[in-house]
Write an enzyme that holds these catalytic residues in place. Structure first.
Site, short mmCIF file in Angstrom:
data_model
loop_
_atom_site.label_atom_id
_atom_site.label_comp_id
_atom_site.label_asym_id
_atom_site.label_seq_id
_atom_site.Cartn_x
_atom_site.Cartn_y
_atom_site.Cartn_z
N GLY A 178 69.39 44.33 37.67
CA GLY A 178 69.46 45.75 38.00
C GLY A 178 69.09 46.02 39.45
O GLY A 178 68.41 45.22 40.10
N LYS A 179 69.59 47.14 39.95
CA LYS A 179 69.26 47.57 41.30
C LYS A 179 68.92 49.06 41.27
O LYS A 179 69.50 49.82 40.51
CB LYS A 179 70.43 47.33 42.27
N GLY A 180 67.96 49.43 42.11
CA GLY A 180 67.54 50.82 42.14
C GLY A 180 67.25 51.29 43.54
O GLY A 180 67.62 50.64 44.53
N GLY A 183 64.71 48.73 45.32
CA GLY A 183 64.96 47.30 45.41
C GLY A 183 65.75 46.80 44.22
O GLY A 183 66.42 47.58 43.52
N VAL A 185 65.92 44.12 40.66
CA VAL A 185 65.14 43.55 39.57
C VAL A 185 65.82 42.27 39.10
O VAL A 185 67.03 42.26 38.87
CB VAL A 185 64.99 44.54 38.40
N LYS A 198 60.49 42.59 40.14
CA LYS A 198 61.04 43.69 40.94
C LYS A 198 60.74 43.40 42.40
O LYS A 198 59.56 43.34 42.80
CB LYS A 198 60.42 45.01 40.50
N ASP A 305 58.61 60.68 38.26
CA ASP A 305 60.00 60.21 38.23
C ASP A 305 60.37 59.78 36.82
O ASP A 305 60.93 58.71 36.60
CB ASP A 305 60.19 59.05 39.21
#
Length: 407
Positions: A178-180, A183, A185, A198, A305
């Protein structure tokens, strides 16, 4: 020679040694130093020599007989003769000030070293190098098998699971999962166990520090908070990598589960299943918002968040709150929000922001307003869960109101 007048003190002495034999002397002491060292220790003997002084005051007082000495061959062991107790007391009193100064300097040295150690420890805290908080057996199940080798007998203390100096060396990164915003994961392997790593962008160091700070609070651990294993800063060639290591859960986020799971998409959630997700998510947020008082207490924390992508599924019915990079910690009741957090009051994901956050009308100096904004965001997450719950009587989906009324 017999002295007729002495300014200080007169003396007679007898000295016997193996080389010189027996020697007698008469004379006067003309300084305070000579009086101190000659008259305060009048006799001494060892295996090779011995001497004796007799001090007196007055004219012709040193005309008496010379002091006598015992045979040199006697077993004397170097012990002082005559007034031994007086000599010992004088010697101790002579060195007492020196011993006091040495003791005081030692105490000052220990205090300085202790202060330096505490200062270095505090400076290390925001650098991103953290260990797993102490764990007591049975206090938390969110970490699962990761804590099997890091438990105590139930006293509330234990040994750290990871050594921060070798944390990065123990983990082998696998695929990116995953990307957020902050950064990427990755799934990784650590000592045979799967972990989630992460890796923050270097420009997001503040979020990395805040997340490690939140996770490192001792009582943050909860059955509905993602298990934190450790964090580290790695220097790879010219790049700086900020690693946050947590437990790995293959189900992914609540958002992925609700939108990608075939059974959920095709058939919807059973009402009991939906309520289990709701209860666990609410329990996690409640734990964050609650202040725990005590020696090792927990301050109140606002997430800022909350969204379905920041809630991880441990099992299909068990939610874990994660991603604390934007969290606000209430450390001081007099000053509820830090200066750094005041500079960025409108943070989070726009879709989940409360109206007062979007409009910048919230009282950013009061911690309670951040809690209230979290509840608004949590309400939208609960709405997502409710929209996926099926109606067993009609085969359709529940509306949020129907789900809440039935339960």
């Amino acid at each position: 020679m017999i002295t007729t007048l002495c300014l200080w003190q007169c003396l007679t002495s007898t000295l016997e040694s193996e080389d010189e034999g027996l020697e007698h002397k008469r004379g006067c002491l003309t300084s305070a130093t000579e009086v101190y060292f000659s008259c305060n220790k009048p006799s001494y003997r060892s295996s090779t020599h011995q001497f004796s002084f007799q001090c007196c005051k007055g004219d012709l007082c040193n005309g008496k007989d010379f002091p006598r000495l015992p045979p040199l061959s006697a077993d004397l062991g170097g012990a002082p003769m005559g007034n031994s107790a007086m000599t010992s007391d004088l010697t101790f009193s002579h060195y007492l000030p020196i011993l006091g100064v040495v003791g005081l300097l030692t105490l000052i040295f220990l205090v300085v070293v202790g202060y330096i150690m505490v200062t270095l420890h505090r400076r290390m805290a925001p650098s991103g190098k953290y260990l797993l908080p102490y764990h007591s057996k049975g206090a938390d199940t969110s970490c699962g098998s990761y804590l099997e080798h890091s438990v105590s007998s139930g006293s509330g203390t234990g040994v750290p699971l990871l050594n921060r100096k070798t944390l990065g060396q123990k983990i082998e990164l696998k695929e990116c999962i995953g990307k957020g915003r902050f950064g990427s994961v990755y799934r990784g392997l650590m000592q045979g166990d799967e972990v989630s790593v992460k890796i923050f962008n270097s420009e997001d160091e503040m979020s990395f520090k805040r997340e490690t700070e939140v996770y490192s609070i001792v009582l943050i651990r909860h059955d509905n908070v993602l298990c934190f294993l450790g964090s580290d800063i790695l220097f790879e060639r010219a790049n700086v990598e900020l690693w946050l290591v947590t437990a790995f859960h293959p189900l992914g986020s609540l958002h992925d589960f609700l939108t990608s799971c075939a059974d959920v998409v095709e058939q919807g959630l059973d009402p009991d299943h939906a309520m289990d997700l709701v209860r666990s998510a609410v329990a996690g947020i409640t734990h964050l918002h609650t202040e725990i008082c005590g020696t090792s207490g927990k301050p109140a924390i606002a997430h800022r968040d909350i969204k379905s992508k920041n809630i991880i599924l441990k099992t299909p019915r068990h939610c874990l709150i994660a991603d604390f990079g934007l969290a606000v910690i209430r450390h001081d009741k007099n000053k509820e929000v830090s200066e750094a957090d005041l500079k960025s009051s409108r943070v989070g994901t726009r879709r989940y922001m409360a109206p007062e956050v979007l409009a910048l009308t919230m009282n950013k100096y009061k911690f309670q307003t951040y809690r209230q904004a979290d509840i608004y965001s949590l309400g939208l997450v609960l709405w997502e869960i409710a929209r996926c719950a099926r109606n067993p009587t009609t085969g359709g989906n529940y509306t949020p109101s129907t789900l809440l009324i039935l339960h």
